[in-house]
Design a protein around this motif. Structure first.
Motif, PDB file in Angstrom:
ATOM      1  N   ALA A  33      38.902 -43.770 -32.208  1.00  0.00           N
ATOM      2  CA  ALA A  33      39.043 -44.449 -33.505  1.00  0.00           C
ATOM      3  C   ALA A  33      39.996 -45.637 -33.427  1.00  0.00           C
ATOM      4  CB  ALA A  33      39.522 -43.455 -34.564  1.00  0.00           C
ATOM      5  N   LEU A  34      40.802 -45.725 -32.372  1.00  0.00           N
ATOM      6  CA  LEU A  34      41.742 -46.838 -32.191  1.00  0.00           C
ATOM      7  C   LEU A  34      41.097 -48.059 -31.536  1.00  0.00           C
ATOM      8  CD1 LEU A  34      44.816 -44.835 -30.779  1.00  0.00           C
ATOM      9  CD2 LEU A  34      44.334 -45.444 -33.164  1.00  0.00           C
ATOM     10  N   LEU A  42      32.838 -48.326 -29.478  1.00  0.00           N
ATOM     11  CA  LEU A  42      32.153 -47.232 -28.797  1.00  0.00           C
ATOM     12  C   LEU A  42      30.661 -47.401 -29.011  1.00  0.00           C
ATOM     13  CD1 LEU A  42      32.317 -44.481 -27.300  1.00  0.00           C
ATOM     14  CD2 LEU A  42      32.370 -43.413 -29.566  1.00  0.00           C
ATOM     15  N   GLU A  43      29.922 -47.608 -27.928  1.00  0.00           N
ATOM     16  CA  GLU A  43      28.469 -47.777 -28.038  1.00  0.00           C
ATOM     17  C   GLU A  43      27.738 -46.446 -27.973  1.00  0.00           C
ATOM     18  OE1 GLU A  43      26.831 -50.637 -25.370  1.00  0.00           O
ATOM     19  OE2 GLU A  43      27.660 -52.278 -26.536  1.00  0.00           O
ATOM     20  N   ARG A  44      28.189 -45.557 -27.091  1.00  0.00           N
ATOM     21  CA  ARG A  44      27.560 -44.236 -26.949  1.00  0.00           C
ATOM     22  C   ARG A  44      28.629 -43.231 -26.598  1.00  0.00           C
ATOM     23  NH1 ARG A  44      21.916 -43.771 -24.642  1.00  0.00           N
ATOM     24  NH2 ARG A  44      22.129 -41.755 -25.631  1.00  0.00           N
ATOM     25  N   ARG A  45      28.454 -42.025 -27.104  1.00  0.00           N
ATOM     26  CA  ARG A  45      29.322 -40.905 -26.760  1.00  0.00           C
ATOM     27  C   ARG A  45      28.417 -39.712 -26.520  1.00  0.00           C
ATOM     28  NH1 ARG A  45      34.290 -38.365 -30.397  1.00  0.00           N
ATOM     29  NH2 ARG A  45      34.995 -36.872 -28.812  1.00  0.00           N
ATOM     30  N   LEU A  46      28.440 -39.238 -25.296  1.00  0.00           N
ATOM     31  CA  LEU A  46      27.576 -38.131 -24.898  1.00  0.00           C
ATOM     32  C   LEU A  46      28.455 -36.978 -24.419  1.00  0.00           C
ATOM     33  CD1 LEU A  46      25.296 -40.434 -22.764  1.00  0.00           C
ATOM     34  CD2 LEU A  46      24.711 -39.525 -25.011  1.00  0.00           C
ATOM     35  N   ARG A  47      28.096 -35.756 -24.794  1.00  0.00           N
ATOM     36  CA  ARG A  47      28.862 -34.583 -24.365  1.00  0.00           C
ATOM     37  C   ARG A  47      27.993 -33.741 -23.451  1.00  0.00           C
ATOM     38  NH1 ARG A  47      31.558 -32.112 -29.105  1.00  0.00           N
ATOM     39  NH2 ARG A  47      32.930 -33.875 -28.737  1.00  0.00           N
ATOM     40  N   GLY A  48      28.587 -33.278 -22.359  1.00  0.00           N
ATOM     41  CA  GLY A  48      27.880 -32.390 -21.441  1.00  0.00           C
ATOM     42  C   GLY A  48      27.477 -31.103 -22.145  1.00  0.00           C
ATOM     43  N   GLU A  67      43.226 -53.889 -22.029  1.00  0.00           N
ATOM     44  CA  GLU A  67      44.597 -53.698 -21.563  1.00  0.00           C
ATOM     45  C   GLU A  67      45.531 -53.318 -22.712  1.00  0.00           C
ATOM     46  OE1 GLU A  67      45.376 -57.259 -19.308  1.00  0.00           O
ATOM     47  OE2 GLU A  67      44.005 -56.622 -17.717  1.00  0.00           O
ATOM     48  N   SER A  68      45.328 -53.902 -23.889  1.00  0.00           N
ATOM     49  CA  SER A  68      46.176 -53.539 -25.029  1.00  0.00           C
ATOM     50  C   SER A  68      45.854 -52.127 -25.516  1.00  0.00           C
ATOM     51  CB  SER A  68      46.065 -54.566 -26.160  1.00  0.00           C
ATOM     52  OG  SER A  68      44.816 -54.511 -26.793  1.00  0.00           O
ATOM     53  N   PHE A  69      44.599 -51.700 -25.411  1.00  0.00           N
ATOM     54  CA  PHE A  69      44.229 -50.327 -25.757  1.00  0.00           C
ATOM     55  C   PHE A  69      44.946 -49.333 -24.840  1.00  0.00           C
ATOM     56  CE2 PHE A  69      41.334 -46.712 -24.883  1.00  0.00           C
ATOM     57  CZ  PHE A  69      41.352 -46.117 -26.131  1.00  0.00           C
ATOM     58  N   LEU A  70      44.999 -49.651 -23.559  1.00  0.00           N
ATOM     59  CA  LEU A  70      45.638 -48.744 -22.601  1.00  0.00           C
ATOM     60  C   LEU A  70      47.108 -48.495 -22.909  1.00  0.00           C
ATOM     61  CD1 LEU A  70      44.102 -49.933 -19.209  1.00  0.00           C
ATOM     62  CD2 LEU A  70      43.526 -47.866 -20.525  1.00  0.00           C
ATOM     63  N   VAL A  71      47.789 -49.489 -23.464  1.00  0.00           N
ATOM     64  CA  VAL A  71      49.228 -49.337 -23.739  1.00  0.00           C
ATOM     65  C   VAL A  71      49.518 -49.130 -25.228  1.00  0.00           C
ATOM     66  CG1 VAL A  71      49.917 -50.618 -21.674  1.00  0.00           C
ATOM     67  CG2 VAL A  71      49.609 -51.845 -23.835  1.00  0.00           C
ATOM     68  N   ASP A  72      48.481 -48.860 -26.019  1.00  0.00           N
ATOM     69  CA  ASP A  72      48.686 -48.606 -27.451  1.00  0.00           C
ATOM     70  C   ASP A  72      49.681 -47.449 -27.607  1.00  0.00           C
ATOM     71  OD1 ASP A  72      48.139 -47.124 -30.018  1.00  0.00           O
ATOM     72  OD2 ASP A  72      46.793 -48.826 -30.324  1.00  0.00           O
ATOM     73  N   PRO A  73      50.780 -47.646 -28.340  1.00  0.00           N
ATOM     74  CA  PRO A  73      51.795 -46.605 -28.478  1.00  0.00           C
ATOM     75  C   PRO A  73      51.261 -45.313 -29.120  1.00  0.00           C
ATOM     76  CG  PRO A  73      52.579 -48.697 -29.379  1.00  0.00           C
ATOM     77  CD  PRO A  73      51.144 -48.885 -29.019  1.00  0.00           C
ATOM     78  N   GLU A  74      50.350 -45.440 -30.062  1.00  0.00           N
ATOM     79  CA  GLU A  74      49.787 -44.241 -30.693  1.00  0.00           C
ATOM     80  C   GLU A  74      48.967 -43.441 -29.688  1.00  0.00           C
ATOM     81  OE1 GLU A  74      47.134 -42.975 -34.607  1.00  0.00           O
ATOM     82  OE2 GLU A  74      47.769 -45.055 -34.366  1.00  0.00           O
ATOM     83  N   ARG A  75      48.188 -44.138 -28.894  1.00  0.00           N
ATOM     84  CA  ARG A  75      47.385 -43.485 -27.852  1.00  0.00           C
ATOM     85  C   ARG A  75      48.297 -42.795 -26.846  1.00  0.00           C
ATOM     86  NH1 ARG A  75      45.920 -44.932 -22.798  1.00  0.00           N
ATOM     87  NH2 ARG A  75      43.983 -44.083 -21.992  1.00  0.00           N
TER      88      ARG A  75
END
Length: 97
Positions: A33-34, A42-48, A67-75
């Motif tokens: 959601a971030l 998110l284009e697709r989300r598949l679960r095994g 790169e900013s998503f990777l260091v998002d403080p909330e994440r």
């Protein structure tokens, strides 16, 4: 989204530690959601079928967004809170063929 040349497409293979599937799925719900705040989608989300893993196809307008998503403080805080129950993720940069 950004120009096709700048766009970044990723495939994430997410594996949950045994016994931590529900916590891992909740974490993924929350962090996916971030994406929008970083120019991601998110284009697709598949679960095994065994519930142990997921595969995500994600696009970012550019590498800076990823790169900013990777260091998002909330994440980061959410991941740290999970500790050993955090999912193990392999990210692969891909392109259309």
């Amino acid at each position: 989204m950004g120009s096709v040349a700048a766009m970044l497409t990723l495939v994430a293979v997410v594996e949950y530690p045994s016994g931590a599937e529900a916590a891992g799925q909740h974490y993924e719900d929350t962090v996916l959601a971030l994406l929008g705040r970083h120019g991601g989608e998110l284009e697709r989300r598949l679960r095994g079928t065994d519930g142990q893993c997921e595969v995500h196809v994600i696009r970012f307008a550019d590498r800076a967004g990823y790169e900013s998503f990777l260091v998002d403080p909330e994440r980061a805080a959410l991941r740290a809170a999970l500790g050993e129950a955090a999912p193990n993720t392999r990210v692969i940069e891909v392109h259309e063929v």
